[in-house]
Motif scaffolding. Sequence first.
Motif, mmCIF file in Angstrom:
data_model
loop_
_atom_site.group_PDB
_atom_site.id
_atom_site.type_symbol
_atom_site.label_atom_id
_atom_site.label_comp_id
_atom_site.label_asym_id
_atom_site.label_seq_id
_atom_site.Cartn_x
_atom_site.Cartn_y
_atom_site.Cartn_z
ATOM 1 N N ASP A 21 0.802 -1.193 0.027
ATOM 2 C CA ASP A 21 0.006 -0.214 0.026
ATOM 3 C C ASP A 21 0.863 1.410 0.013
ATOM 4 O OD1 ASP A 21 -2.283 -1.487 0.026
ATOM 5 O OD2 ASP A 21 -2.634 -1.473 2.265
ATOM 6 N N ALA A 22 2.002 1.073 0.364
ATOM 7 C CA ALA A 22 3.275 2.271 0.232
ATOM 8 C C ALA A 22 3.503 2.706 -1.102
ATOM 9 C CB ALA A 22 4.194 1.928 1.057
ATOM 10 N N ILE A 23 3.209 1.794 -2.192
ATOM 11 C CA ILE A 23 3.684 2.190 -3.701
ATOM 12 C C ILE A 23 2.769 3.369 -4.035
ATOM 13 C CG2 ILE A 23 3.734 1.486 -5.679
ATOM 14 C CD1 ILE A 23 4.526 -1.374 -4.583
ATOM 15 N N PRO A 24 3.440 4.611 -4.359
ATOM 16 C CA PRO A 24 2.665 5.674 -4.648
ATOM 17 C C PRO A 24 1.978 5.462 -6.375
ATOM 18 C CG PRO A 24 4.872 6.122 -4.988
ATOM 19 C CD PRO A 24 4.897 4.796 -4.176
ATOM 20 N N SER A 25 1.414 6.377 -6.867
ATOM 21 C CA SER A 25 1.054 6.296 -8.017
ATOM 22 C C SER A 25 2.382 6.866 -9.061
ATOM 23 C CB SER A 25 -0.285 7.070 -8.528
ATOM 24 O OG SER A 25 -0.063 8.551 -8.109
ATOM 25 N N ASN A 26 3.008 7.745 -8.651
ATOM 26 C CA ASN A 26 4.269 8.210 -9.184
ATOM 27 C C ASN A 26 5.426 7.886 -8.336
ATOM 28 O OD1 ASN A 26 2.992 9.600 -11.465
ATOM 29 N ND2 ASN A 26 1.876 10.854 -10.121
ATOM 30 N N ARG A 49 1.500 -7.865 -8.784
ATOM 31 C CA ARG A 49 0.190 -7.613 -8.861
ATOM 32 C C ARG A 49 0.215 -6.175 -9.452
ATOM 33 N NH1 ARG A 49 -2.049 -6.602 -2.770
ATOM 34 N NH2 ARG A 49 -0.505 -4.912 -2.171
ATOM 35 N N LYS A 50 -1.122 -5.731 -9.857
ATOM 36 C CA LYS A 50 -1.518 -4.462 -10.246
ATOM 37 C C LYS A 50 -1.354 -3.612 -9.276
ATOM 38 C CE LYS A 50 -2.191 -1.999 -13.692
ATOM 39 N NZ LYS A 50 -1.222 -1.630 -14.615
ATOM 40 N N PHE A 51 -0.433 -2.646 -9.248
ATOM 41 C CA PHE A 51 -0.420 -1.552 -8.246
ATOM 42 C C PHE A 51 -0.994 -0.268 -8.921
ATOM 43 C CE2 PHE A 51 3.150 -4.559 -6.857
ATOM 44 C CZ PHE A 51 2.532 -4.480 -5.301
ATOM 45 N N PRO A 52 -1.179 0.686 -7.930
ATOM 46 C CA PRO A 52 -1.573 2.125 -8.720
ATOM 47 C C PRO A 52 -0.590 2.860 -9.270
ATOM 48 C CG PRO A 52 -1.469 2.244 -5.920
ATOM 49 C CD PRO A 52 -1.229 0.690 -6.556
ATOM 50 N N LEU A 53 0.601 2.084 -9.393
ATOM 51 C CA LEU A 53 1.795 2.795 -9.919
ATOM 52 C C LEU A 53 1.384 3.320 -11.451
ATOM 53 C CD1 LEU A 53 4.543 3.715 -9.662
ATOM 54 C CD2 LEU A 53 5.504 1.547 -10.457
ATOM 55 N N VAL A 82 2.965 -3.626 -15.931
ATOM 56 C CA VAL A 82 3.804 -2.546 -16.255
ATOM 57 C C VAL A 82 3.415 -1.190 -16.003
ATOM 58 C CG1 VAL A 82 5.161 -1.259 -18.156
ATOM 59 C CG2 VAL A 82 4.963 -3.969 -17.772
ATOM 60 N N PRO A 83 4.048 -0.160 -15.548
ATOM 61 C CA PRO A 83 3.122 1.107 -15.304
ATOM 62 C C PRO A 83 2.908 1.777 -16.849
ATOM 63 C CG PRO A 83 5.351 0.912 -14.098
ATOM 64 C CD PRO A 83 5.133 -0.278 -14.819
ATOM 65 N N LYS A 84 2.010 2.751 -16.530
ATOM 66 C CA LYS A 84 1.561 3.519 -17.916
ATOM 67 C C LYS A 84 2.749 4.341 -18.598
ATOM 68 C CE LYS A 84 -3.237 3.619 -17.208
ATOM 69 N NZ LYS A 84 -4.361 4.388 -16.871
#
Length: 134
Positions: A21-26, A49-53, A82-84
């Motif tokens: 949950d500590a993984i930020p979007s950026n 897994r899919k993170f909000p990154l 993979v991040p966007k």
Amino acid sequence: CGIGGSKGMMVIADAFQHNPDAIPSNLCLSGNRMGPRGLGSLGRVLAQRKFPLEELRLENNCLCDESVKEFADAFRERPANVPKRLILDGNRFEEEGFLRLLGLIAKRDCPLETLDMNYIIMDNDRDDGNNNNN
């Protein structure tokens, strides 16, 4: 270098592993010498897994060919994670790492929309002493 090379990056990857949950979007990890093991560790955590990154910034990290291959390989089974946006500006890797990265991006379920690779030095172009200019 801020996070202490491969070892520092592995500590960060381990922290994210135990607290996803500590993984930020950026996530900006620019300006560090994370090395192949460090970047590979981060890639393996992010691929699980899919993170909000949304964006991963890795500029000027002295990423070599092996680093890029480790990162791409981490997502091989789960390219949808993979991040966007991936920013690799100012690194140095060879054609093999670049092609491995392109292979990942080419997968149908890879969500990558932006790949920034300004000021990349392709090591294949260096003079290895075997060139004959005559």
